[in-house]
Scaffold this motif. Sequence first.
Motif, mmCIF file in Angstrom:
data_model
loop_
_atom_site.group_PDB
_atom_site.id
_atom_site.type_symbol
_atom_site.label_atom_id
_atom_site.label_comp_id
_atom_site.label_asym_id
_atom_site.label_seq_id
_atom_site.Cartn_x
_atom_site.Cartn_y
_atom_site.Cartn_z
ATOM 1 N N GLU A 92 0.741 -1.155 -0.035
ATOM 2 C CA GLU A 92 -0.043 -0.112 0.034
ATOM 3 C C GLU A 92 0.618 1.262 -0.031
ATOM 4 O O GLU A 92 0.467 2.502 -0.332
ATOM 5 N N TRP A 93 1.965 1.241 0.690
ATOM 6 C CA TRP A 93 3.016 2.512 0.588
ATOM 7 C C TRP A 93 3.003 3.101 -0.804
ATOM 8 O O TRP A 93 3.162 4.279 -0.869
ATOM 9 N N SER A 94 3.140 2.305 -1.673
ATOM 10 C CA SER A 94 3.436 2.988 -3.148
ATOM 11 C C SER A 94 2.288 3.747 -3.570
ATOM 12 O O SER A 94 2.462 4.344 -4.892
ATOM 13 N N THR A 95 1.130 3.527 -3.221
ATOM 14 C CA THR A 95 0.004 4.291 -3.554
ATOM 15 C C THR A 95 -0.209 5.545 -2.820
ATOM 16 O O THR A 95 -1.104 6.468 -3.049
ATOM 17 N N ASN A 96 0.582 5.686 -1.680
ATOM 18 C CA ASN A 96 0.625 7.014 -0.974
ATOM 19 C C ASN A 96 0.995 8.103 -2.000
ATOM 20 O O ASN A 96 2.040 8.152 -2.346
ATOM 21 N N PRO A 97 0.206 9.129 -1.862
ATOM 22 C CA PRO A 97 0.565 10.183 -2.844
ATOM 23 C C PRO A 97 2.063 10.956 -2.625
ATOM 24 O O PRO A 97 2.492 11.512 -3.018
ATOM 25 N N VAL A 98 2.288 10.868 -1.189
ATOM 26 C CA VAL A 98 3.484 11.374 -0.874
ATOM 27 C C VAL A 98 4.803 10.853 -1.493
ATOM 28 O O VAL A 98 5.558 11.634 -1.851
ATOM 29 N N ARG A 146 12.172 -0.185 -4.556
ATOM 30 C CA ARG A 146 13.479 -0.271 -3.996
ATOM 31 C C ARG A 146 13.708 0.798 -3.180
ATOM 32 O O ARG A 146 14.529 0.603 -2.070
ATOM 33 N N VAL A 147 13.235 1.920 -3.457
ATOM 34 C CA VAL A 147 13.334 3.183 -2.412
ATOM 35 C C VAL A 147 12.740 2.744 -1.219
ATOM 36 O O VAL A 147 13.296 2.927 -0.097
ATOM 37 N N GLN A 148 11.557 1.990 -1.498
ATOM 38 C CA GLN A 148 11.005 1.644 -0.120
ATOM 39 C C GLN A 148 11.501 0.814 0.750
ATOM 40 O O GLN A 148 11.785 0.871 1.968
ATOM 41 N N LEU A 149 12.145 -0.222 0.085
ATOM 42 C CA LEU A 149 12.985 -1.205 0.825
ATOM 43 C C LEU A 149 14.057 -0.705 1.526
ATOM 44 O O LEU A 149 14.550 -0.968 2.799
ATOM 45 N N CYS A 150 14.839 0.288 0.746
ATOM 46 C CA CYS A 150 15.915 0.747 1.307
ATOM 47 C C CYS A 150 15.559 1.787 2.568
ATOM 48 O O CYS A 150 16.283 1.418 3.820
ATOM 49 N N ASP A 163 5.106 -7.879 3.000
ATOM 50 C CA ASP A 163 3.970 -8.221 2.153
ATOM 51 C C ASP A 163 4.066 -8.135 0.858
ATOM 52 O O ASP A 163 3.681 -7.030 0.289
ATOM 53 N N GLU A 164 4.478 -9.140 0.055
ATOM 54 C CA GLU A 164 4.601 -9.296 -1.390
ATOM 55 C C GLU A 164 5.398 -7.946 -1.915
ATOM 56 O O GLU A 164 5.136 -7.440 -3.002
ATOM 57 N N VAL A 165 6.413 -7.438 -1.200
ATOM 58 C CA VAL A 165 7.010 -6.392 -1.858
ATOM 59 C C VAL A 165 8.304 -6.546 -2.644
ATOM 60 O O VAL A 165 8.724 -5.622 -2.865
#
Length: 327
Positions: A92-98, A146-150, A163-165
């Motif tokens: 869900e993180w990647s759908t956040n507008p920020v 990749r940025v999220q994982l970092c 979760d499926e990332v």
Amino acid sequence: MTSNSNGESHLAIDCHKLDFSWNQDSELVLEGVDLNLGKGSRCLLIGANGAGKSTLLRILAGKRLTKTRACKILGQDVFMNPPNGVVYLGTEWSTNPVVRSDIVVSEFLDSVGGYRHKERRDRLLSILDVDLDWHMHQISDGERRRVQLCMGLMTEWDVLLLDEVTVDLDVLVRSDLINFLIQETETRGATIVYATHIFDGLSSFPTHICHLQLGRTPRPLHVWEATSGVEDLFKLALQWTREDRDLRRIKEKETGRVRGPKKADEVSVLQRFAAASFDSSPTSSYVRWHRCLLSSKRRKTPKCSSKSTTTRTDGEYSIVSFSDVVD
Ligand SMILES: Nc1ncnc2c1ncn2[C@@H]1O[C@H](COP(=O)(O)OP(=O)(O)OP(=O)(O)O)[C@@H](O)[C@H]1O
């Protein structure tokens, strides 16, 4: 719970007979779920779509309140007294507008404390092949992942809930990341639970596999042999998921629920209209459909250009020939 002489838990995750439902009166989505994992374990969470994997991970992350205090991480209640060092990374993180705004990756990582963990951050930047000069709104979904994982892995976590990332990573980055995660569990005793449907490159990853079957854990944790191959993993998942589907069908039959196409008389008027008119010009049909709905609300009866083509059924209008309806 297993504890040593100092009263510290040996278990990283201690989840015992966990029940969860979305609403007070709705069916249990998780029922009697058991998940006990020692420190340093790497557990794959396997189950059909809708089995409850994300729900379980979010409960473990302390993001959902449960009625009973059934889940502990590092000996602490996940909701009332959440321990430090638990990281949850979901899709869900990647759908956040920020995270889709015009912000440079270096600034983004610094804003979540990247400068404090420079060494780990730099290692992850190499593994995940991230460019600090990227702008978050101008990168691909996989690059954003990749940025999220970092960001999520920069601090030294004790328990990682994934979760499926990793599904949208390219195979090389995914493989390097999996090796990094294995190393983290072996060198620091960190623990990982990973829910996924994609098993490529994962045969050496798990130490345990948890089968989540329609919200239950029907069998004890499966201990995974490091020598087994990815085909064995896939076969196991296929076998379990088939079992899940058979069981679901039996349950649904008992309650009179059926998936797939409905009988003709159950198809709604609007569905019939959609099927009949969307084939020629979907956009104009859609517009006309909306106009009709509006006019039926405003005037009670939609106006038709030629012969009357509407009849009332249960408070709705059955549109026989929709192209005749005008605003
Ligand atoms: N916000 C919600 N409100 C009500 N029910 C929900 C909600 N979110 C999920 N559910 C239901 O909870 C059940 C478990 O969903 P969950 O997302 O945990 O499944 P999952 O195993 O992660 O599925 P997938 O493999 O498709 O990601 C499903 O039946 C789903 O329909």
